[in-house]
Design a protein around this motif. Sequence first.
Motif, PDB file in Angstrom:
ATOM      1  N   ARG A 358      44.319  43.489  41.908  1.00  0.00           N
ATOM      2  CA  ARG A 358      43.598  44.151  40.776  1.00  0.00           C
ATOM      3  C   ARG A 358      43.332  43.381  39.602  1.00  0.00           C
ATOM      4  NH1 ARG A 358      45.173  50.286  40.114  1.00  0.00           N
ATOM      5  NH2 ARG A 358      43.675  49.791  38.251  1.00  0.00           N
ATOM      6  N   SER A 359      44.251  42.401  39.265  1.00  0.00           N
ATOM      7  CA  SER A 359      44.256  41.869  37.909  1.00  0.00           C
ATOM      8  C   SER A 359      43.180  40.614  37.894  1.00  0.00           C
ATOM      9  CB  SER A 359      45.614  41.325  37.521  1.00  0.00           C
ATOM     10  OG  SER A 359      45.813  40.016  38.377  1.00  0.00           O
ATOM     11  N   TYR A 360      42.671  40.380  38.880  1.00  0.00           N
ATOM     12  CA  TYR A 360      41.557  39.429  39.090  1.00  0.00           C
ATOM     13  C   TYR A 360      40.234  39.872  38.590  1.00  0.00           C
ATOM     14  CZ  TYR A 360      44.710  36.275  41.653  1.00  0.00           C
ATOM     15  OH  TYR A 360      45.823  35.462  42.228  1.00  0.00           O
ATOM     16  N   GLY A 361      40.140  41.356  38.638  1.00  0.00           N
ATOM     17  CA  GLY A 361      39.019  42.059  38.157  1.00  0.00           C
ATOM     18  C   GLY A 361      37.761  42.001  39.211  1.00  0.00           C
ATOM     19  N   ASP A 362      36.800  42.794  39.046  1.00  0.00           N
ATOM     20  CA  ASP A 362      35.992  42.966  39.929  1.00  0.00           C
ATOM     21  C   ASP A 362      34.719  43.590  39.377  1.00  0.00           C
ATOM     22  OD1 ASP A 362      34.327  42.632  42.055  1.00  0.00           O
ATOM     23  OD2 ASP A 362      35.222  44.060  43.401  1.00  0.00           O
ATOM     24  N   ASP A 363      34.034  42.489  38.635  1.00  0.00           N
ATOM     25  CA  ASP A 363      32.823  43.075  37.868  1.00  0.00           C
ATOM     26  C   ASP A 363      31.389  42.899  38.682  1.00  0.00           C
ATOM     27  OD1 ASP A 363      31.797  42.571  34.331  1.00  0.00           O
ATOM     28  OD2 ASP A 363      30.864  43.483  36.134  1.00  0.00           O
ATOM     29  N   GLN A 364      30.960  43.897  39.070  1.00  0.00           N
ATOM     30  CA  GLN A 364      29.739  43.979  40.021  1.00  0.00           C
ATOM     31  C   GLN A 364      28.448  43.225  39.338  1.00  0.00           C
ATOM     32  OE1 GLN A 364      29.898  44.306  43.159  1.00  0.00           O
ATOM     33  NE2 GLN A 364      32.198  44.900  43.082  1.00  0.00           N
ATOM     34  N   GLU A 365      28.638  43.323  37.931  1.00  0.00           N
ATOM     35  CA  GLU A 365      27.356  42.668  37.167  1.00  0.00           C
ATOM     36  C   GLU A 365      27.409  41.366  37.116  1.00  0.00           C
ATOM     37  OE1 GLU A 365      26.851  44.784  33.572  1.00  0.00           O
ATOM     38  OE2 GLU A 365      26.937  46.872  34.386  1.00  0.00           O
ATOM     39  N   GLY A 366      28.668  40.674  37.698  1.00  0.00           N
ATOM     40  CA  GLY A 366      28.654  39.175  37.554  1.00  0.00           C
ATOM     41  C   GLY A 366      29.088  38.731  36.248  1.00  0.00           C
ATOM     42  N   LYS A 367      29.740  39.803  35.457  1.00  0.00           N
ATOM     43  CA  LYS A 367      30.222  38.930  33.825  1.00  0.00           C
ATOM     44  C   LYS A 367      31.447  38.349  34.331  1.00  0.00           C
ATOM     45  CE  LYS A 367      27.552  42.125  31.532  1.00  0.00           C
ATOM     46  NZ  LYS A 367      27.743  43.556  30.408  1.00  0.00           N
ATOM     47  N   ARG A 368      32.311  38.765  35.383  1.00  0.00           N
ATOM     48  CA  ARG A 368      33.573  38.147  35.837  1.00  0.00           C
ATOM     49  C   ARG A 368      33.457  37.514  37.118  1.00  0.00           C
ATOM     50  NH1 ARG A 368      36.270  42.416  33.114  1.00  0.00           N
ATOM     51  NH2 ARG A 368      36.810  43.260  35.216  1.00  0.00           N
ATOM     52  N   GLU A 369      34.159  36.583  37.455  1.00  0.00           N
ATOM     53  CA  GLU A 369      34.252  36.241  38.837  1.00  0.00           C
ATOM     54  C   GLU A 369      35.307  36.006  39.366  1.00  0.00           C
ATOM     55  OE1 GLU A 369      32.006  32.609  39.487  1.00  0.00           O
ATOM     56  OE2 GLU A 369      30.326  33.090  38.117  1.00  0.00           O
ATOM     57  N   GLY A 370      35.555  37.361  39.757  1.00  0.00           N
ATOM     58  CA  GLY A 370      37.279  37.390  40.151  1.00  0.00           C
ATOM     59  C   GLY A 370      37.691  38.118  41.290  1.00  0.00           C
ATOM     60  N   GLY A 371      36.955  39.137  41.540  1.00  0.00           N
ATOM     61  CA  GLY A 371      37.257  40.486  42.480  1.00  0.00           C
ATOM     62  C   GLY A 371      37.451  40.122  43.829  1.00  0.00           C
ATOM     63  N   ASP A 372      36.252  40.398  44.500  1.00  0.00           N
ATOM     64  CA  ASP A 372      36.262  40.621  45.890  1.00  0.00           C
ATOM     65  C   ASP A 372      36.651  39.498  46.547  1.00  0.00           C
ATOM     66  OD1 ASP A 372      35.906  41.407  48.510  1.00  0.00           O
ATOM     67  OD2 ASP A 372      33.873  41.986  48.014  1.00  0.00           O
ATOM     68  N   VAL A 373      37.775  39.606  47.672  1.00  0.00           N
ATOM     69  CA  VAL A 373      38.181  38.457  48.333  1.00  0.00           C
ATOM     70  C   VAL A 373      37.228  38.302  49.348  1.00  0.00           C
ATOM     71  CG1 VAL A 373      39.519  39.746  50.041  1.00  0.00           C
ATOM     72  CG2 VAL A 373      40.130  37.479  49.422  1.00  0.00           C
ATOM     73  N   ASP A 374      36.452  39.185  49.932  1.00  0.00           N
ATOM     74  CA  ASP A 374      35.420  38.825  50.997  1.00  0.00           C
ATOM     75  C   ASP A 374      34.312  38.084  50.580  1.00  0.00           C
ATOM     76  OD1 ASP A 374      37.101  40.003  52.996  1.00  0.00           O
ATOM     77  OD2 ASP A 374      36.250  41.995  52.617  1.00  0.00           O
TER      78      ASP A 374
END
Length: 416
Positions: A358-374
């Motif tokens: 979870r600490s990688y973050g998952d910003d659906q708006e694309g401001k962060r590139e960290g979350g969804d492993v898929d």
Amino acid sequence: MLAKDNIEEGEVLFTIPRSALLHQGTTKISALLEKERASLESPSGWVPLLLALLYEYTSSQSHWKPYLSLWTDFKALDHPMFWSKEERDRLLRGTGIPEAVDTDLANIQREYTDVVLPFITKHPDLWNPDTHTLELYKQLVAFVMAYSFQEPQEEEDDEEEEEEGEKAANPPMMVPMADMLNHVSNHNANLEFTPDSLKMVCVRPIHKGEEVFNTYGQMANWQLLHMYGFTEPYQSNSNDTADIPITNLYKAATQGIQSDSDRQLLDEQWEMLCEMMQEKAAFVFGKQGCLTDTELHTVLKVLCMSKEEFAEFNDNEGWEEDEEEDEKISLAFSNEGLPGLKASWKGLIHEAARLTVRSYGDDQEGKREGGDVDRDKALIENMVALAGLNSRRQNALQVRYGQKSILHRLMALTQS
């Protein structure tokens, strides 16, 4: 460096005489650096070499000018320390790199301001603060990070080490020619140190046309990007790792709290663990399991103790070390052993791994590139899309996806 012909194992590819090495003992200003050694001490231990590089890089008469002129500037160095803070946080959140870079930049600033600047100001015949700036110093730090070598310590027996105390690491040095070779974990050449020279030796057969690869050590992708400014493809880096902060194990343990007495016991256990280890400690997981298994075993054992067991543990001031037990622990925390751990231990590891993902973050708006492993997996396997990313985003993706792959495998192995 490419092989022009087949090369056999054991063949010496090239030899570098020690007189060709650039370090604090071979620079033109070596006598001054030795005389003023006490005033140049710093936590990094790099100041004498960096002062030598500041001088030699800007001296038209430098013996090493042909070597140093290969770097007309240092713009080719693309360590995360040269990225904007916003870019580091967006691309590398959760990987450990932003925090490491923040520490580096603060240390570089402190070292330059407190040690280097006063010294070069005292010697205006050799250095000029207008030329030998903090920015150039930072670039040379990155140059040393990416291209220097450290001679291994001579091995001593345990008794001698105990008597003399732990020796400081040898200072870094620049090794022309050897620093041309790229790194992969599955390397085919290795640098050997002898009293008179350094030799690059072939460690397995190299076929005509293949690249000659050195090794910089067992480096995870986050370490390669932080220290050298590049990564290996996550599939081929057998040394890749992911860290689980000890604080995430504590957070996982708090989720099972049922009463005030449970809370008090956990707080006492945590206080003891913080004394035994640093609060910023982390458990390192590689592709085959936990690499810090003894420490993880200790923490899990303490966190899962009953009130009576913990009281006994306190009274006995811990437990006896046992070499056979260490071997069992190593097997228990391998990928093969993890599914067979106690349910309470697996539960803590699983939840701590989930919190870390979870600490990688998952910003659906694309401001962060960290979350969804898929999403990362789809991108990394799409060669066209991957090639469309700039080098920073490609490297960040390799680090993130490699770490998250290890954590997701760990979660699968510890699933109840």
